[in-house]
Design an enzyme around this catalytic site. Structure first.
Site, PDB file in Angstrom:
ATOM      1  N   CYS A  97     -18.591 -17.024  -8.941  1.00 56.06           N
ATOM      2  CA  CYS A  97     -19.827 -17.686  -9.380  1.00 56.06           C
ATOM      3  C   CYS A  97     -19.906 -19.142  -8.935  1.00 56.06           C
ATOM      4  O   CYS A  97     -20.911 -19.588  -8.367  1.00 56.06           O
ATOM      5  CB  CYS A  97     -19.995 -17.559 -10.885  1.00 56.06           C
ATOM      6  N   HIS A 152     -19.113 -19.335 -16.729  1.00 58.76           N
ATOM      7  CA  HIS A 152     -19.971 -18.748 -15.692  1.00 58.76           C
ATOM      8  C   HIS A 152     -21.106 -19.704 -15.365  1.00 58.76           C
ATOM      9  O   HIS A 152     -21.571 -20.463 -16.219  1.00 58.76           O
ATOM     10  CB  HIS A 152     -20.545 -17.407 -16.158  1.00 58.76           C
ATOM     11  N   HIS A 201     -26.790 -15.434  -8.898  1.00 63.96           N
ATOM     12  CA  HIS A 201     -25.415 -15.661  -9.322  1.00 63.96           C
ATOM     13  C   HIS A 201     -24.508 -14.545  -8.817  1.00 63.96           C
ATOM     14  O   HIS A 201     -24.976 -13.501  -8.359  1.00 63.96           O
ATOM     15  CB  HIS A 201     -25.318 -15.794 -10.844  1.00 63.96           C
TER      16      HIS A 201
END
Length: 320
Positions: free
Chosen positions: A226, A277, A289
C-alpha cells in the site's frame, strides 16, 4: 529545479497545442483543471482513412492510428480517469468506437446514428449537437457502461453489447488488442499542465498500476504494497514522501473529513505506531490502493469503518 519544471511545462504545452491544432476535440468544453495526456500524435499509413479490419490491426501499435484517431483515444482515456474508472472502461470504450466509427467523430451513420459511438438521438442518447460533442458522447457511454452488472468482469463483447445493442456484437472482439495497447500507451502519460500538474501526475501514475499484484514490501514496478504504491506515485510527480504508512501519516498536514481532494492520502486501521494502511484519494469517495495479497491494486471506496483520516503530503521535491 524551477527552470527545469518550467521547461517541462512548456514542452507539455507545445505537445498539447499540436494535438489541439490537429483536431478541436481536446479544446471542446475542457474540464477546469482536467486531465491532459502528453502523447504526441504520429502520422500513419492510414492517415485520413479508417483502420482496416485485418490480422495486422489486431496487433497494431498505437502509431497505426492517425492524428484524429489518437486525439479521440486520448479524450476517451481522459474522461475515464476524470471519473475514476479503471483502465478496463477505456479499453471497452475505445474498442467500441473502433468498431462503430473507426475512432472518428462521424456526422453520419446507419439511420440517425452519429459520432464516435454512433449513438442515436431517436433512442434517447441526446440531441445531434450533444452526440457530436466527443466529451459528451464518451461520458454518456460510460454512464451506461457502469450500470451494467459486473461490467469489469464481462468479456469485452458482452460489456460493449450491453451498452450499444449492436446487430453484430462479436465484431467488437477484433479491436480489443489494439484498444488495450492504446490504453497501455496512454495510461502513464495523462497529467494536467495547469493547474494541479503534480497532483494529476500522482493520479496518472496510480491509475497506470491498476491490476498489478500486491506484495508486502514491494515498491514496483511489477507489484506494490500500500505505501510502496503511494510513495512511487508521489515520486512520479517529483515529490518525496516517507516509505511506510505510519510515517506518511505524520508527514503531511491533516485534512478534515469532507475537505479531502484528489491526491490526498487516506489512512486506515490505527495500530501501535500509526495507521496500518494507506490509499490515494481520486475523488467521489474513492481511492486507488493496494489492499492485500488476496487481491490487486484497484479502486475502492474509502468510506469504511476503519478510516482514520486524511493528509496532504508536503511538496518536498525528490533529491538525487
Amino acid at each position: 529545479m524551477k527552470a527545469a519544471a518550467a521547461g517541462t511545462a512548456l514542452l507539455l504545452l507545445i505537445v498539447l497545442a499540436f494535438v489541439a491544432a490537429a483536431t478541436s476535440i481536446l479544446t471542446s468544453s475542457p474540464t477546469p483543471g482536467g486531465i491532459a495526456c502528453t502523447i504526441a500524435p504520429t502520422t500513419s499509413s492510414v492517415t485520413g482513412g479508417p483502420v482496416a479490419v485485418s490480422p495486422s490491426a489486431r496487433t497494431a501499435p498505437m502509431q497505426d492510428l492517425d492524428v484524429e484517431q489518437q486525439a479521440n483515444a486520448v479524450l476517451i482515456v481522459q474522461v475515464a480517469m476524470e471519473r475514476g474508472l479503471p483502465a478496463r472502461a477505456a479499453v471497452i470504450a475505445i474498442a467500441t468506437t473502433l468498431q462503430e466509427s473507426k475512432l472518428r467523430n462521424l456526422r453520419h451513420g446507419h439511420l440517425d446514428s452519429l459520432g464516435l459511438f454512433q449513438q442515436r438521438p431517436s433512442q434517447g442518447w441526446g440531441t445531434p449537437e450533444q452526440i457530436l460533442d466527443p466529451r459528451y458522447a464518451t461520458g454518456t457511454f460510460y454512464d451506461h457502461l457502469v450500470k451494467v452488472p459486473r461490467w469489469e468482469q464481462l468479456p469485452l463483447t458482452q460489456a460493449a453489447q450491453a451498452v450499444q445493442r449492436s446487430a453484430s456484437p462479436s465484431s467488437y472482439a477484433q479491436w480489443e488488442p489494439l484498444a488495450q495497447h492504446t490504453v497501455d500507451a496512454l495510461a502513464g502519460t495523462c497529467v494536467t499542465v495547469i493547474p494541479g500538474e503534480r497532483v494529476m501526475a500522482v493520479l496518472a501514475y496510480a491509475h497506470a498500476q491498476l491490476g498489478k499484484p500486491y506484495l508486502w514490501g514491494a515498491e514496483g514496478p511489477a507489484a506494490f504494497d500500500c505505501s510502496g504504491l503511494t510513495m512511487r506515485a508521489y515520486q512520479a510527480a517529483g515529490i518525496s514522501i516517507p516509505r511506510v504508512a505510519a510515517d506518511q501519516w505524520r508527514h503531511g498536514p491533516p485534512i478534515s473529513r469532507g475537505q479531502e481532494q484528489p491526491g490526498d492520502l487516506a489512512f486506515f486501521r490505527m495500530e501501535a505506531d500509526g495507521p496500518g494502511h494507506v490509499g490515494l484519494v481520486i475523488g467521489n469517495g474513492r481511492m486507488i490502493h493496494a489492499p492485500n495479497r488476496r487481491t490487486v491494486v484497484k479502486i475502492d471506496t474509502y468510506q469504511r469503518g476503519d478510516l482514520i483520516g486524511f493528509t496532504r503530503p508536503h511538496a518536498h521535491p525528490t533529491t538525487g
